[in-house]
Design an enzyme around this catalytic site. Sequence first.
Site, PDB file in Angstrom:
ATOM      1  N   ILE A 124      11.272  -1.168  -8.276  1.00 35.60           N
ATOM      2  CA  ILE A 124      10.467  -2.212  -8.138  1.00 35.60           C
ATOM      3  C   ILE A 124      10.336  -2.288  -6.295  1.00 35.60           C
ATOM      4  O   ILE A 124      11.514  -2.913  -6.116  1.00 35.60           O
ATOM      5  CB  ILE A 124      11.206  -3.486  -8.259  1.00 35.60           C
ATOM      6  CG1 ILE A 124      11.064  -3.078 -10.034  1.00 35.60           C
ATOM      7  CG2 ILE A 124      10.293  -4.770  -8.304  1.00 35.60           C
ATOM      8  CD1 ILE A 124      12.554  -4.265 -10.841  1.00 35.60           C
ATOM      9  N   PRO A 125       9.404  -2.172  -5.698  1.00 37.34           N
ATOM     10  CA  PRO A 125       8.907  -1.680  -4.163  1.00 37.34           C
ATOM     11  C   PRO A 125       9.260  -2.757  -3.918  1.00 37.34           C
ATOM     12  O   PRO A 125       7.784  -3.172  -3.026  1.00 37.34           O
ATOM     13  CB  PRO A 125       7.681  -1.190  -4.324  1.00 37.34           C
ATOM     14  CG  PRO A 125       7.062  -1.211  -5.440  1.00 37.34           C
ATOM     15  CD  PRO A 125       8.022  -1.862  -6.908  1.00 37.34           C
ATOM     16  N   CYS A 126      10.625  -3.360  -3.291  1.00 41.66           N
ATOM     17  CA  CYS A 126      10.541  -4.730  -1.993  1.00 41.66           C
ATOM     18  C   CYS A 126       9.940  -4.413  -0.743  1.00 41.66           C
ATOM     19  O   CYS A 126      10.561  -4.933  -0.274  1.00 41.66           O
ATOM     20  CB  CYS A 126      12.004  -5.366  -2.779  1.00 41.66           C
ATOM     21  SG  CYS A 126      13.267  -4.221  -2.797  1.00 41.66           S
ATOM     22  N   HIS A 127       9.852  -3.085  -0.865  1.00 37.67           N
ATOM     23  CA  HIS A 127      10.303  -1.440   0.619  1.00 37.67           C
ATOM     24  C   HIS A 127       8.276  -2.716   1.651  1.00 37.67           C
ATOM     25  O   HIS A 127       8.546  -2.335   2.219  1.00 37.67           O
ATOM     26  CB  HIS A 127      10.577  -0.663   0.967  1.00 37.67           C
ATOM     27  CG  HIS A 127       9.460  -0.213  -0.184  1.00 37.67           C
ATOM     28  ND1 HIS A 127      10.497   0.299  -1.461  1.00 37.67           N
ATOM     29  CD2 HIS A 127       9.154   0.545   0.037  1.00 37.67           C
ATOM     30  CE1 HIS A 127       9.287   0.815  -2.116  1.00 37.67           C
ATOM     31  NE2 HIS A 127       8.195   1.781  -0.655  1.00 37.67           N
ATOM     32  N   ARG A 128       8.074  -3.300   0.113  1.00 39.20           N
ATOM     33  CA  ARG A 128       6.507  -3.273   0.583  1.00 39.20           C
ATOM     34  C   ARG A 128       5.567  -4.688   0.803  1.00 39.20           C
ATOM     35  O   ARG A 128       5.047  -4.662   0.730  1.00 39.20           O
ATOM     36  CB  ARG A 128       5.478  -1.936  -0.911  1.00 39.20           C
ATOM     37  CG  ARG A 128       5.642  -1.068  -0.910  1.00 39.20           C
ATOM     38  CD  ARG A 128       5.036  -0.452  -2.283  1.00 39.20           C
ATOM     39  NE  ARG A 128       4.940   1.081  -2.487  1.00 39.20           N
ATOM     40  CZ  ARG A 128       4.927   1.419  -3.481  1.00 39.20           C
ATOM     41  NH1 ARG A 128       4.413   0.736  -4.365  1.00 39.20           N
ATOM     42  NH2 ARG A 128       5.521   2.762  -4.140  1.00 39.20           N
TER      43      ARG A 128
END
Length: 162
Positions: A124-128
Amino acid sequence: MSTRQQHSFHSPIGRIHLTEENGSIIRLTWVSRETSSVRSDSETSHVLLEAERQIRAYFDKTLKVFDLPLAYDRGSAFEHSVWDAMKEIPFGKLLTYGEIADRIGGVARAVGGACGANPIPLIIPCHRVVGSDGKLTGFSGDGGIATKQRLLDHESDQLTLF
C-alpha cells in the site's frame, strides 16, 4: 480459527517481515538492525511466498502493480478509506495528502495520520504521498524519510504527479 504465519527476507531497503492471516497479508514491517532474529514459519504459505516474489519483482522493476490479498486487522473506517485510496496511486506517480483528502472527504492532517498508521507499507504505497509543496514528510518504514526517498528514487524514471 484464525491462522497466522510470518515470513521475512532481505530486500534492497532492508529486511522485510510479512504477516499473513487467513490467506491475506495483514502487515509488512522492516526488521530493525537491532533485532537479533525474526523467524519465518517452517512451512511458508503460498501467499507469503508470492508476496516476496512480487516485492522482489518490484525492486527489479518488472512489477509495477501488486496483486496480493490484503486485509486490515486494525484501523478505523477513515483509515481504511485512506489506505484504499493509496492502493490506487500508480507506480511512479505522486499524490498529496490534500488530494487524497479531497478524494475521500477528509482533511490532509488526518490523511497524514492514516498514512503513518499504514500496516502494509510498500504494497500500500504510502511512500507515494507527499506534502502540498512536494516535500517528503515522514514514512513509517525503517529509516523514515530516507527510505521513502529511496523508494521514490527507485520509481523516479516515471515519477510525476497523478
